[in-house]
Write a protein that holds these residues in place. Sequence first.
Motif, PDB file in Angstrom:
ATOM      1  N   UNK A  21      43.439   6.572  -4.568  1.00  0.00           N
ATOM      2  CA  UNK A  21      42.376   6.223  -5.514  1.00  0.00           C
ATOM      3  C   UNK A  21      42.116   7.375  -6.480  1.00  0.00           C
ATOM      4  N   UNK A  22      42.039   8.599  -5.953  1.00  0.00           N
ATOM      5  CA  UNK A  22      41.802   9.740  -6.833  1.00  0.00           C
ATOM      6  C   UNK A  22      42.926   9.963  -7.824  1.00  0.00           C
ATOM      7  N   UNK A  23      44.167   9.786  -7.364  1.00  0.00           N
ATOM      8  CA  UNK A  23      45.300   9.987  -8.272  1.00  0.00           C
ATOM      9  C   UNK A  23      45.344   8.918  -9.353  1.00  0.00           C
ATOM     10  N   UNK A  24      45.139   7.657  -8.965  1.00  0.00           N
ATOM     11  CA  UNK A  24      45.206   6.563  -9.949  1.00  0.00           C
ATOM     12  C   UNK A  24      44.128   6.722 -11.006  1.00  0.00           C
ATOM     13  N   UNK A  25      42.890   6.918 -10.558  1.00  0.00           N
ATOM     14  CA  UNK A  25      41.805   7.046 -11.522  1.00  0.00           C
ATOM     15  C   UNK A  25      41.921   8.330 -12.324  1.00  0.00           C
ATOM     16  N   UNK A  26      42.351   9.410 -11.693  1.00  0.00           N
ATOM     17  CA  UNK A  26      42.488  10.654 -12.429  1.00  0.00           C
ATOM     18  C   UNK A  26      43.527  10.571 -13.533  1.00  0.00           C
ATOM     19  N   UNK A  27      44.697  10.034 -13.205  1.00  0.00           N
ATOM     20  CA  UNK A  27      45.759   9.908 -14.215  1.00  0.00           C
ATOM     21  C   UNK A  27      45.360   8.918 -15.298  1.00  0.00           C
ATOM     22  N   UNK A  28      44.733   7.809 -14.893  1.00  0.00           N
ATOM     23  CA  UNK A  28      44.328   6.799 -15.882  1.00  0.00           C
ATOM     24  C   UNK A  28      43.291   7.355 -16.854  1.00  0.00           C
ATOM     25  N   UNK A  29      42.271   8.035 -16.325  1.00  0.00           N
ATOM     26  CA  UNK A  29      41.234   8.590 -17.196  1.00  0.00           C
ATOM     27  C   UNK A  29      41.802   9.705 -18.064  1.00  0.00           C
ATOM     28  N   UNK A  30      42.753  10.480 -17.509  1.00  0.00           N
ATOM     29  CA  UNK A  30      43.386  11.531 -18.319  1.00  0.00           C
ATOM     30  C   UNK A  30      44.174  10.927 -19.476  1.00  0.00           C
ATOM     31  N   UNK A  31      44.872   9.822 -19.197  1.00  0.00           N
ATOM     32  CA  UNK A  31      45.620   9.151 -20.274  1.00  0.00           C
ATOM     33  C   UNK A  31      44.673   8.659 -21.369  1.00  0.00           C
ATOM     34  N   UNK A  32      43.567   8.026 -20.964  1.00  0.00           N
ATOM     35  CA  UNK A  32      42.604   7.541 -21.955  1.00  0.00           C
ATOM     36  C   UNK A  32      41.962   8.695 -22.715  1.00  0.00           C
ATOM     37  N   UNK A  33      41.727   9.812 -22.040  1.00  0.00           N
ATOM     38  CA  UNK A  33      41.132  10.962 -22.714  1.00  0.00           C
ATOM     39  C   UNK A  33      42.055  11.528 -23.782  1.00  0.00           C
ATOM     40  N   UNK A  34      43.356  11.605 -23.463  1.00  0.00           N
ATOM     41  CA  UNK A  34      44.318  12.099 -24.453  1.00  0.00           C
ATOM     42  C   UNK A  34      44.494  11.100 -25.585  1.00  0.00           C
TER      43      UNK A  34
END
Length: 357
Positions: A21-34
């Motif tokens: 869960x942490x990896x999925x949400x972390x990578x997803x939010x990082x992608x949206x942030x970039x």
Amino acid sequence: MLGLLLRILPFWVREPLLIVVGAVFGVRIAYLAVHDEEPVAAGIALVFLVFTAVRVRTVVRALRARRKPEPVDGAGGGDSAGGGDGAGGEDRTDRAAGRDGVAASAAHRPEPQAAPAAPVAPAVPEKEPNAWGQAVAAVAVFAAIGFALWFGPRILPSEDAAPANGVSCPDLEEEPPSAYRDTPGAVTGDVLCRALNRPDLAGLLGTPGETATAASGDNGTAPLTDGKVAQPEAEVTFDTYTVNVSATYNDLTIAQYVKLLETGGQRDHRPLSVLGRPAVFSSDHTMRISIDLGNGASGGPVEQGPLARTLTVALDREDRGGSYDITVWSESGGLPEDGVLLGIAEEVLPAVEGPAG
């Protein structure tokens, strides 16, 4: 509820769950942030990724601890037992020596021996759950959940999602005319509108900052055919340009249409090939109908509208009859370059169901 669930779950299920869960949400939010250039989202993504790294370290330390052999206690148990037996023997000897008036026969009488103890069955160790199996199963389950969270909106479009181009194509509830049922592969106005109302249509027109103001579709028939030739169309309007796509299912080939243009004195036409099919560029004026309801009149004279540029493409490579028309015009009278219509045709026509698809 979530905290209670996490406390109940075993370690080898809970920790992989938190990692996924942490990896999925972390990578997803990082992608949206970039992608959206949001510094706040980047900070949230960093928190998720750091939390995931801590959980990974916890699992790695637990795995290393399971691999180390546990020390075996009770190594001196045999010595203490032997010492106990020796002390007991000396005590018995002292008591035997201190007896008075015991007969010699009694002194030599063999002492009763205790019955041998029944062998104790070794305890069967309780089988521990397979940590690796639990971890792999948890990762597989929650990886599927993560996949659904990540790709779900792309695979299954939501009904509440905003229209791709700012406007939605209307639903044509009326049954198409019989000409559509009699024409194999004929598409409808709904299909043409969905294919034309693309999110990148404004960019294809050279006006990427604009948003569509209207979109429509129609299940019509060709004029002067007594309703026997299907001719659906769709139209999307922007502030600068209006784009119209229609399909005509008749027997007129592109070669015959070019001859008609030449016979009619059309000079601004250019034959070419689009998507491996015969095609031709042509220009003509649109028609403008004025309706003035203020004076009680129901209509007005038909006037000549702005110049329009049309790209006509055959329905198939063999040019056996029928065509698609892609027309662009502007209220200001300006027209885009021919390459704009070519780009629209190459993107829209493959998305249309029917012979062109």
